[in-house]
Design a protein around this motif. Structure first.
Motif, PDB file in Angstrom:
ATOM      1  N   ASP A  34      54.089  62.581  58.172  1.00  0.00           N
ATOM      2  CA  ASP A  34      55.452  61.334  58.381  1.00  0.00           C
ATOM      3  C   ASP A  34      53.968  60.411  56.697  1.00  0.00           C
ATOM      4  N   PRO A  35      55.459  61.149  55.947  1.00  0.00           N
ATOM      5  CA  PRO A  35      54.542  60.224  54.551  1.00  0.00           C
ATOM      6  C   PRO A  35      55.185  58.662  54.645  1.00  0.00           C
ATOM      7  N   LYS A  36      56.064  58.087  55.384  1.00  0.00           N
ATOM      8  CA  LYS A  36      55.994  56.694  55.903  1.00  0.00           C
ATOM      9  C   LYS A  36      55.115  55.931  55.666  1.00  0.00           C
ATOM     10  N   ALA A  37      54.724  56.551  57.721  1.00  0.00           N
ATOM     11  CA  ALA A  37      53.605  55.681  58.080  1.00  0.00           C
ATOM     12  C   ALA A  37      52.103  55.990  56.969  1.00  0.00           C
ATOM     13  N   LEU A  38      51.733  56.797  56.804  1.00  0.00           N
ATOM     14  CA  LEU A  38      50.727  56.643  55.887  1.00  0.00           C
ATOM     15  C   LEU A  38      50.932  56.027  54.478  1.00  0.00           C
ATOM     16  N   SER A  39      51.986  56.083  53.952  1.00  0.00           N
ATOM     17  CA  SER A  39      52.205  54.504  53.061  1.00  0.00           C
ATOM     18  C   SER A  39      51.648  53.321  53.380  1.00  0.00           C
ATOM     19  N   GLY A  40      52.575  53.139  54.887  1.00  0.00           N
ATOM     20  CA  GLY A  40      52.625  52.190  55.574  1.00  0.00           C
ATOM     21  C   GLY A  40      50.663  51.042  55.582  1.00  0.00           C
ATOM     22  N   PHE A  67      46.148  57.169  63.209  1.00  0.00           N
ATOM     23  CA  PHE A  67      46.538  57.874  64.238  1.00  0.00           C
ATOM     24  C   PHE A  67      47.758  58.228  64.966  1.00  0.00           C
ATOM     25  N   SER A  68      48.824  57.610  64.090  1.00  0.00           N
ATOM     26  CA  SER A  68      49.996  58.040  64.616  1.00  0.00           C
ATOM     27  C   SER A  68      49.953  59.362  63.994  1.00  0.00           C
ATOM     28  N   ALA A  69      49.431  60.698  63.262  1.00  0.00           N
ATOM     29  CA  ALA A  69      49.520  62.100  63.566  1.00  0.00           C
ATOM     30  C   ALA A  69      48.601  62.920  64.437  1.00  0.00           C
ATOM     31  N   PRO A  70      48.926  63.834  65.247  1.00  0.00           N
ATOM     32  CA  PRO A  70      48.315  64.821  66.145  1.00  0.00           C
ATOM     33  C   PRO A  70      46.925  65.214  65.426  1.00  0.00           C
ATOM     34  N   SER A  71      45.907  65.155  66.474  1.00  0.00           N
ATOM     35  CA  SER A  71      43.814  65.817  65.750  1.00  0.00           C
ATOM     36  C   SER A  71      44.642  66.873  65.025  1.00  0.00           C
ATOM     37  N   GLY A 103      46.114  65.669  71.904  1.00  0.00           N
ATOM     38  CA  GLY A 103      45.650  65.905  71.137  1.00  0.00           C
ATOM     39  C   GLY A 103      46.420  64.400  70.568  1.00  0.00           C
ATOM     40  N   TRP A 104      47.117  63.612  70.903  1.00  0.00           N
ATOM     41  CA  TRP A 104      48.043  62.258  70.366  1.00  0.00           C
ATOM     42  C   TRP A 104      46.842  60.882  71.169  1.00  0.00           C
ATOM     43  N   VAL A 105      46.863  60.135  70.343  1.00  0.00           N
ATOM     44  CA  VAL A 105      46.538  58.773  70.488  1.00  0.00           C
ATOM     45  C   VAL A 105      47.706  58.563  71.172  1.00  0.00           C
ATOM     46  N   ARG A 106      47.653  58.042  72.434  1.00  0.00           N
ATOM     47  CA  ARG A 106      48.301  56.935  73.038  1.00  0.00           C
ATOM     48  C   ARG A 106      47.664  55.671  73.780  1.00  0.00           C
TER      49      ARG A 106
END
Length: 204
Positions: A34-40, A67-71, A103-106
């Motif tokens: 998610d590029p929007k998440a990374l830019s934020g 940590f919005s993205a999976p491992s 694989g996801w941060v909960r």
């Protein structure tokens, strides 16, 4: 026009917005995410540089853990503020953040004994050699991660991080809250995260 933008163009736009209009040639090479998440998160890291002022002595670069993205995706990003270059790497999260090993941060936690990853701004500290080999201490600068030193949250290499783990298991293994990298990537991370450098970790 927006509908016709390629993923490559979207990534460049997102990076440029987060870095004050500087486009990033390496963001275009990122895998699905998610590029929007990374830019934020990059914008939050820039704000953390200002918020923590003189404590952050290295000002030309920082790192962001998304940590919005999976491992299984490269979600640790070394950011060069001058050129806008962003180098993505694999990084593990804590087992307490992902009890089911999906694989996801909960969840993120600052509590001792949680074995979870923590959100917030970290300051890179001294290098040392410990049970995981060459490592770097981290100092938590925010209320959400100020137990980092007491919890021994550090940067180190681990056998359960690397493209082979993703290929064979579809995800990385988990740390006890540390930022764990592949043996191959550790030297670059240790070099770029010199003492006084900011590391910002969170979910979007």
């Amino acid at each position: 026009m927006t509908d016709s933008l390629s993923r490559r163009q979207i990534l460049r736009v997102a990076a440029g917005a987060a870095l004050g209009g500087i486009a990033s040639p390496l963001l275009a090479a990122l895998p699905a995410g998610d590029p929007k998440a990374l830019s934020g998160l990059i914008a939050r890291a820039n704000a953390a540089l200002d918020r923590h002022g003189a404590r952050v002595t290295v000002r030309d670069r920082f790192a962001v853990a998304d940590f919005s993205a999976p491992s299984w995706l490269p979600r640790f990003h070394l950011v060069d503020r001058a050129s806008g270059r962003v180098t993505p790497l694999l990084v593990a999260h804590g087992r307490g953040s992902d009890p089911a090993h999906s694989g996801w941060v909960r969840r993120l936690s600052n509590e001792p004994g949680s074995l979870a990853s923590s959100a917030g701004a970290y300051l890179a500290g001294d290098a040392y050699v410990g049970k995981h080999g060459r490592s770097r201490r981290l100092i938590g600068l925010d209320p959400t991660n100020n137990n980092a030193e007491a919890r021994a949250i550090v940067v180190h290499a681990a056998w359960y991080v690397g493209p082979g783990m993703v290929r064979d298991h579809g995800k990385l293994g988990r740390s006890e809250g540390c930022f764990a990298f592949s043996d191959t990537d550790l030297a670059l991370v240790m070099d770029q995260l010199a003492p006084g450098t900011l590391l910002y970790a969170d979910r979007a």
